[in-house]
Design a protein around this motif. Structure first.
Motif, short mmCIF file in Angstrom:
data_model
loop_
_atom_site.label_atom_id
_atom_site.label_comp_id
_atom_site.label_asym_id
_atom_site.label_seq_id
_atom_site.Cartn_x
_atom_site.Cartn_y
_atom_site.Cartn_z
N UNK A 204 -4.59 23.92 45.08
CA UNK A 204 -5.83 23.97 44.30
C UNK A 204 -6.07 22.58 43.71
N UNK A 205 -7.29 22.09 43.84
CA UNK A 205 -7.59 20.70 43.48
C UNK A 205 -7.27 20.40 42.02
N UNK A 206 -7.72 21.23 41.11
CA UNK A 206 -7.51 20.95 39.68
C UNK A 206 -6.04 21.00 39.31
N UNK A 207 -5.33 22.00 39.83
CA UNK A 207 -3.90 22.11 39.54
C UNK A 207 -3.16 20.91 40.11
N UNK A 208 -3.48 20.52 41.35
CA UNK A 208 -2.81 19.38 41.98
C UNK A 208 -3.12 18.09 41.23
N UNK A 209 -4.35 17.92 40.80
CA UNK A 209 -4.77 16.75 40.02
C UNK A 209 -3.90 16.63 38.77
N UNK A 210 -3.76 17.73 38.05
CA UNK A 210 -2.99 17.71 36.81
C UNK A 210 -1.50 17.51 37.06
N UNK A 211 -0.99 18.08 38.16
CA UNK A 211 0.43 17.89 38.49
C UNK A 211 0.70 16.41 38.81
N UNK A 239 -6.80 11.41 41.08
CA UNK A 239 -6.18 11.28 39.76
C UNK A 239 -5.75 9.84 39.49
N UNK A 240 -5.11 9.20 40.47
CA UNK A 240 -4.68 7.82 40.29
C UNK A 240 -5.89 6.89 40.15
N UNK A 241 -6.94 7.15 40.92
CA UNK A 241 -8.14 6.32 40.83
C UNK A 241 -8.82 6.49 39.49
N UNK A 242 -8.98 7.73 39.04
CA UNK A 242 -9.68 8.00 37.78
C UNK A 242 -8.98 7.37 36.59
N UNK A 243 -7.65 7.35 36.65
CA UNK A 243 -6.87 6.82 35.53
C UNK A 243 -6.52 5.34 35.70
N UNK A 244 -7.03 4.71 36.75
CA UNK A 244 -6.76 3.29 36.97
C UNK A 244 -5.31 2.99 37.27
N UNK A 245 -4.64 3.89 37.96
CA UNK A 245 -3.20 3.77 38.21
C UNK A 245 -2.85 3.37 39.63
N UNK A 246 -3.84 3.10 40.46
CA UNK A 246 -3.57 2.85 41.87
C UNK A 246 -2.69 1.62 42.12
N UNK A 247 -2.74 0.65 41.24
CA UNK A 247 -1.90 -0.54 41.42
C UNK A 247 -0.42 -0.22 41.19
N UNK A 248 -0.16 0.81 40.39
CA UNK A 248 1.22 1.15 40.04
C UNK A 248 1.78 2.30 40.86
N UNK A 249 0.96 3.31 41.11
CA UNK A 249 1.41 4.52 41.82
C UNK A 249 0.50 4.79 43.00
N UNK A 250 1.04 4.66 44.20
CA UNK A 250 0.28 4.91 45.42
C UNK A 250 0.40 6.37 45.82
N UNK A 251 -0.43 6.78 46.77
CA UNK A 251 -0.43 8.15 47.26
C UNK A 251 -0.36 8.12 48.78
N UNK A 252 0.38 9.06 49.35
CA UNK A 252 0.46 9.20 50.80
C UNK A 252 0.71 10.67 51.13
#
Length: 344
Positions: A204-211, A239-252
């Motif tokens: 679920x998008x919202x649950x995954x976003x918060x996790x 979530x990483x984009x919204x919080x400006x965290x992409x430079x520190x935590x990547x997603x794959x």
């Protein structure tokens, strides 16, 4: 994927060689069939239905093809109920992407006893009980290695990673994660990558976003969130984009190019992988239709032609003793060089 070139396939069993003629699946025979995804409302499952509908029309099946599924909140009980309903309706085949683990095995076995063929796709029944054949998108062991390699590439060989999966009962993702853990432990090149946690976003998008955000809060040095689910990877990247965290935590992980293109191009998700779900639905339908109409017996070594996708052979599933599979393959790793073209 191993494709046959000759007209026969041979199987060595108990010292005897059993030969099977190449079966050309022919249409026109009526067979009511059900495509049962983990739940409705997910784009990849809609794409699988498109592939199944293509095969249904191509084979000119006068029977009905139903696309039914539970809600995300009730996926386990809902899948069991829908399997039972299909049995009472006397459908010829149920094509199941399993989200209920072995809990669905009694309902699937009851379906088989009533004459319904049960073909799993995307996610099998872990113990194989109640399942005729699993149509595997790719070899599950190879997915673990690909995820480990993407982690190594993104982390430049060193750092902390966490996994954001779908549900604890998702047999496919559990197998992929186990394969990735095995790869990380068995090869020295991954020695400096630390897997710190495995969490679940229930697809679920919202649950995954918060996790995803909770992972970053809990592990300040987290360099990568690996999500082997199209819902989870997109939610984590957002979530990483919204919080400006992409430079520190990547997603794959595993994602759809159309949903991930912006996150790949802006660096939040530098690499991810997937296969074609339309092809998966198409091949699953051909396999299930062949069984439902008696054109296939479902024995190991049997080979058949699945329309535009070519020739396949039923084989032993190396990850589940006593179970059988048809292996589709291949999958693709996407990055900034190829994701835009694939997203069109």
């Amino acid at each position: 994927m191993k494709k046959l070139i000759g007209a026969t396939a041979a199987l060595l069993m108990g010292g005897a060689t059993m030969a099977y003629a190449q079966t050309q699946i022919e249409g026109g025979t009526e067979a009511d069939m059900v495509l049962l995804p983990k739940f409705l409302g997910i784009l990849v499952f809609d794409q699988a239905n498109e592939g199944a509908q293509e095969a249904h029309a191509e084979l000119e099946n006068p029977g009905e093809l139903q696309f039914v599924g539970p809600t995300p909140e009730n996926s386990v009980a809902g899948q069991i109920e829908l399997m039972t309903t299909a049995t009472t309706q006397g459908v010829a085949a149920v094509m199941l992407s399993n989200n209920a683990g072995d809990q669905i095995a009694p309902a699937a076995s009851a379906a088989q006893e009533a004459g319904t063929r049960v073909v799993t796709w995307d996610s099998p029944i872990p113990g194989g009980e109640g399942e005729d054949i699993f149509v595997a998108q790719v070899d599950f062991g190879s997915i673990g290695v690909v995820m480990a390699d993407m982690a190594h590439s993104i982390l430049d060989g060193s750092g902390q990673m966490a996994v954001l999966s779908a549900t604890p009962d998702a047999a496919n993702q559990n197998a992929w994660i186990a394969s990735m853990e095995e790869a990380l432990a068995s090869d020295e090149k991954y020695a400096d990558i630390e897997l710190v946690d495995i969490v679940y976003g229930d697809d679920q998008s919202e649950v995954s976003y918060n996790r995803a955000l909770a992972l970053v809060d809990q592990y300040p040095d987290l360099g990568l969130i690996m999500s082997p689910t199209t819902v989870g990877i997109q939610a984590a990247a957002k979530a990483m984009q919204d919080e400006g965290l992409c430079d520190d935590t990547k997603v794959s992980g595993l994602g759809l190019p159309a949903e991930m293109v912006s996150y790949t191009m802006n660096g939040c998700a530098p690499e991810f992988a997937l296969w074609d779900f339309r092809d998966l639905g198409y091949l699953t339908y051909y396999t299930a239709y062949g069984l439902a109409t008696g054109q296939l017996t479902g024995e190991i070594g049997e080979s058949f032609t699945a329309g535009r996708m070519g020739d396949y052979t039923i084989e032993e599933d190396p990850g589940r003793e006593g179970a059988k599979r048809v292996l589709m393959g291949p999958f693709t790793v996407y990055n900034s060089e190829n994701v835009e073209a694939a997203a069109q």
